[in-house]
Design an enzyme around this catalytic site. Structure first.
Site, PDB file in Angstrom:
ATOM      1  N   GLY A 109       0.812  -1.215   0.000  1.00 48.17           N
ATOM      2  CA  GLY A 109       0.000   0.000   0.000  1.00 48.17           C
ATOM      3  C   GLY A 109       0.841   1.259   0.000  1.00 48.17           C
ATOM      4  N   ARG A 194      14.653  -0.352   0.522  1.00 44.12           N
ATOM      5  CA  ARG A 194      14.818  -1.592   1.284  1.00 44.12           C
ATOM      6  C   ARG A 194      15.383  -2.694   0.408  1.00 44.12           C
ATOM      7  NH1 ARG A 194      10.021  -3.554   5.079  1.00 44.12           N
ATOM      8  NH2 ARG A 194       8.944  -4.224   3.193  1.00 44.12           N
ATOM      9  N   ASP A 268       1.552 -11.414   7.172  1.00 44.96           N
ATOM     10  CA  ASP A 268       2.078 -10.586   6.075  1.00 44.96           C
ATOM     11  C   ASP A 268       3.430  -9.986   6.441  1.00 44.96           C
ATOM     12  OD1 ASP A 268       0.095  -9.257   7.842  1.00 44.96           O
ATOM     13  OD2 ASP A 268       0.840  -7.442   6.886  1.00 44.96           O
ATOM     14  N   ASP A 278       9.961  -5.703   8.210  1.00 47.39           N
ATOM     15  CA  ASP A 278       8.966  -4.749   8.713  1.00 47.39           C
ATOM     16  C   ASP A 278       9.148  -4.389  10.186  1.00 47.39           C
ATOM     17  OD1 ASP A 278       7.776  -4.039   6.439  1.00 47.39           O
ATOM     18  OD2 ASP A 278       5.866  -5.047   6.782  1.00 47.39           O
TER      19      ASP A 278
HETATM   20  P1  AMP Z   1       2.650  -2.673   8.002  1.00 46.36           P
HETATM   21  O1  AMP Z   1       1.968  -2.391   9.294  1.00 46.36           O
HETATM   22  O2  AMP Z   1       3.642  -1.637   7.599  1.00 46.36           O
HETATM   23  O3  AMP Z   1       3.207  -4.063   7.940  1.00 46.36           O
HETATM   24  O4  AMP Z   1       1.486  -2.583   6.909  1.00 46.36           O
HETATM   25  C1  AMP Z   1       0.346  -3.390   6.861  1.00 46.36           C
HETATM   26  C2  AMP Z   1      -0.418  -3.086   5.595  1.00 46.36           C
HETATM   27  O5  AMP Z   1      -0.866  -1.729   5.611  1.00 46.36           O
HETATM   28  C3  AMP Z   1       0.374  -3.228   4.310  1.00 46.36           C
HETATM   29  O6  AMP Z   1      -0.508  -3.652   3.316  1.00 46.36           O
HETATM   30  C4  AMP Z   1       0.866  -1.821   4.052  1.00 46.36           C
HETATM   31  O7  AMP Z   1       1.163  -1.601   2.703  1.00 46.36           O
HETATM   32  C5  AMP Z   1      -0.334  -1.003   4.499  1.00 46.36           C
HETATM   33  N1  AMP Z   1       0.030   0.343   4.955  1.00 46.36           N
HETATM   34  C6  AMP Z   1       0.657   0.695   6.091  1.00 46.36           C
HETATM   35  N2  AMP Z   1       0.815   2.023   6.182  1.00 46.36           N
HETATM   36  C7  AMP Z   1       0.271   2.549   5.052  1.00 46.36           C
HETATM   37  C8  AMP Z   1       0.119   3.882   4.536  1.00 46.36           C
HETATM   38  N3  AMP Z   1       0.547   4.960   5.203  1.00 46.36           N
HETATM   39  N4  AMP Z   1      -0.484   4.013   3.336  1.00 46.36           N
HETATM   40  C9  AMP Z   1      -0.937   2.962   2.658  1.00 46.36           C
HETATM   41  N5  AMP Z   1      -0.822   1.692   3.083  1.00 46.36           N
HETATM   42  C10 AMP Z   1      -0.226   1.477   4.268  1.00 46.36           C
HETATM   43 MG    MG Z   2       4.023  -5.273   6.709  1.00 49.99          MG
END
Ligand code: AMP
Ligand code: MG
Length: 524
Positions: A109, A194, A268, A278
């Site tokens: 995302g 990354r 994920d 992550d």
């Molecule tokens: P994470 O917590 O970084 O592992 O993200 C979990 C999910 O949320 C993944 O699909 C990320 O791509 C999405 N995500 C996290 N932060 C954002 C953001 N600011 N904008 C869009 N997608 C996000």
């Molecule tokens: Mg993630």
């Protein structure tokens, strides 16, 4: 495409200028072979790219010119404002169990895979931007990242790498000249570059299982095998499962031996390569505590320190389910294969314990003992950790001090000093443990001098880890434009086992008042 409900309205797809400049040697096996598992999409350019950090050592490993990366042309590529030759930016799709709940469609995302580079040792490594703008998988998010979390991921990745833990690493961090809005208000934006063995995740296998055709399931599993576990024979899906289980067991054993808390072990965020990925709310323990949780989003303590092995096993059970259609297309007839897959998951425990014991034994110098009794060794480890918990002893510093205790107590030539004894409240309990430990060490062949044992302990018990208060201090300064504390911290944690004069404050625990109220934030 397996994600046809992703909404691509109003998004840039392939609109960013292609640049000449450095040849990265990009390959795009994922984007080409698994093109149905995501979307070709360019990063969204930022207002004013500015350089924060370039990882010189990693650039060398990748055969990249760090001078060029620092140039305006290089910074433009690192910000997503230009696309390097041969790169095919791609947002990967995945699903995932988040805090136990299944999310059928997550995906990149706020990230773009730029492609793959073969490093100097012939390993294929993903290069991806994180914080590089909205994609069809952004849901409500802004697609961006803030300077603080980007630098946290940079610092923690470098520290883990230096500690010998498989991990994704940062090649660079750049600012965007834009603000991102978070709970705290506007924050300076940043993009992280990354580098990963791959971004293949358990959650990606879950999406494939749910949505892909039979041929695509085989193509995905085959890609995972070729990329990470080429020793497994094509079509041996039980072998692939075992390989992923072993890689994760080794990884989690390292986390547990070092006192590392990932914080969001959703499927994920679990790789099929066995790398740590992550660093959201990740942190290291200070005082030893199996119940430690720092993450603001983990109110139930699902991902507390002591739960990490069983959570990893749970995540791997989700992975095994994704392989069932390949393993046992006819569940009625293939009950034995299903049982065999379950057995592979149970093997996590055995593999984890063996690896954990080996790591902890080395931390205590017990790896030198001939014919070491595993029960005795594990007993010593458990009792020490319990004592550390009760006495609120710092995890990292206590292990580091054990070699000093050994030197001080060594029968011939020791000065009788006991640095840990000085710190504890209940000296009797400590000394009883210490004497049992020294007795166990007496099983070391007489040709091995205590100094050799102490030296080998110092090579596995770090002096410097990215302590939470030091990370926060570095991030706060960086947000105001001062990168000196970040550089100093990176310098300390990049050589964690080599104690250096002048770095005392990097080895010292935070005041308990800091740790007691410390909270980390994820996804920001
Ligand atoms: P994470 O917590 O970084 O592992 O993200 C979990 C999910 O949320 C993944 O699909 C990320 O791509 C999405 N995500 C996290 N932060 C954002 C953001 N600011 N904008 C869009 N997608 C996000
Ligand atoms: Mg993630």
């Amino acid at each position: 495409m397996v994600t046809d409900d992703a909404n691509a309205d109003g998004l840039a797809d392939v609109g960013v200028p292609r640049t000449g400049g450095m040849d990265w040697g990009f390959d795009n096996t994922f984007a080409l072979e698994l093109d149905w598992l995501g979307v070709r999409i360019d990063p969204v350019p930022v207002a004013a790219p500015g350089l924060l950090l370039v990882n010189e050592a990693l650039a060398v490993e990748l055969g990249l010119d760090s001078e060029w990366l620092r140039s305006p042309e290089g910074v433009a590529v690192l910000a997503g404002n230009a696309i390097a030759p041969g790169s095919m930016p791609f947002a990967q799709a995945y699903a995932g169990h988040q805090f136990g709940q299944f999310s059928p469609l997550l995906g990149d995302g706020r990230a773009n895979l730029l492609g793959e580079v073969i490093d100097r040792e012939g390993r294929r490594r993903d290069i991806a931007l994180k914080g590089s703008g909205r994609t069809p998988f952004s849901r409500g998010g802004d697609g961006r990242a803030a300077v603080g979390p980007v630098l946290r991921e940079y610092i923690l990745g470098e520290a883990m790498h230096a500690l010998g833990v498989p991990t994704t690493r940062a090649l660079a961090a750049v600012t965007t000249g834009e603000s991102v809005w978070r709970e705290a208000g506007p924050l300076p934006g940043a993009v992280l570059t990354r580098v990963a063995a791959s971004h293949l995740r358990v959650g990606m296998a879950e999406l494939v299982r749910m949505r892909a055709s039979d041929a695509q399931q085989v193509a995905f599993a085959g890609y995972v095998r070729r990329r990470h576990h080429p020793e497994v024979v094509e079509g041996d899906w039980l072998g692939l499962l075992s390989a992923v289980v072993s890689a994760q067991a080794r990884l989690i054993a390292q986390w547990m031996s070092l006192g590392f808390i990932h914080g969001v072990m959703n499927t994920d965020n679990m790789t099929l390569s066995g790398e740590t990925i992550d660093y959201g709310p990740a942190a290291f323990l200070e005082a030893h505590d199996p119940g430690a949780v720092f993450s603001s989003i983990d109110a139930m303590g699902r991902y507390r320190f002591g739960a990490q092995p069983s959570i990893a096993q749970w995540d791997l059970a989700r992975y095994s389910e994704t392989l069932l259609p390949l393993l046992a297309p006819d569940p009625g007839a293939d009950a034995e294969l299903i049982e065999a897959a379950t057995e592979r998951i149970r093997l996590f425990d055995k593999a984890f314990r063996a690896e954990y014991l080996a790591r902890m034994a080395a931390r205590l110098g017990l790896d030198h003992v001939v014919g070491l009794d595993a029960e005795v060794a594990l007993g010593l480890v458990d009792e020490l950790l319990e004592l550390m918990g009760r006495e609120r002893l710092d995890h990292t510093r206590t292990f580091r001090m054990l070699s000093k205790v050994l030197r001080g107590q060594a029968a011939a030539g020791g000065d009788g000093s006991d640095a840990i004894g000085e710190l504890v409240v209940d000296r009797g309990v400590w000394e009883a443990w210490r004497d049992r430990w020294l007795a166990a060490l007496s099983g070391i062949p007489s040709a091995t001098r205590p100094e050799e044992v102490a030296t080998s302990m110092d090579a596995v018990n770090p002096a410097y880890i990215p302590r939470n208060h030091l990370v926060e201090e570095a991030l706060a300064a960086a947000q105001l434009g001062d990168l000196a504390p970040t550089h100093a911290l990176l310098d300390a944690v990049s050589q964690p086992f080599t104690e250096r004069p002048g770095l005392e404050r990097y080895a010292a625990p935070a005041p308990a008042s800091f740790t007691d109220s410390y909270v980390t934030y994820c996804g920001t």
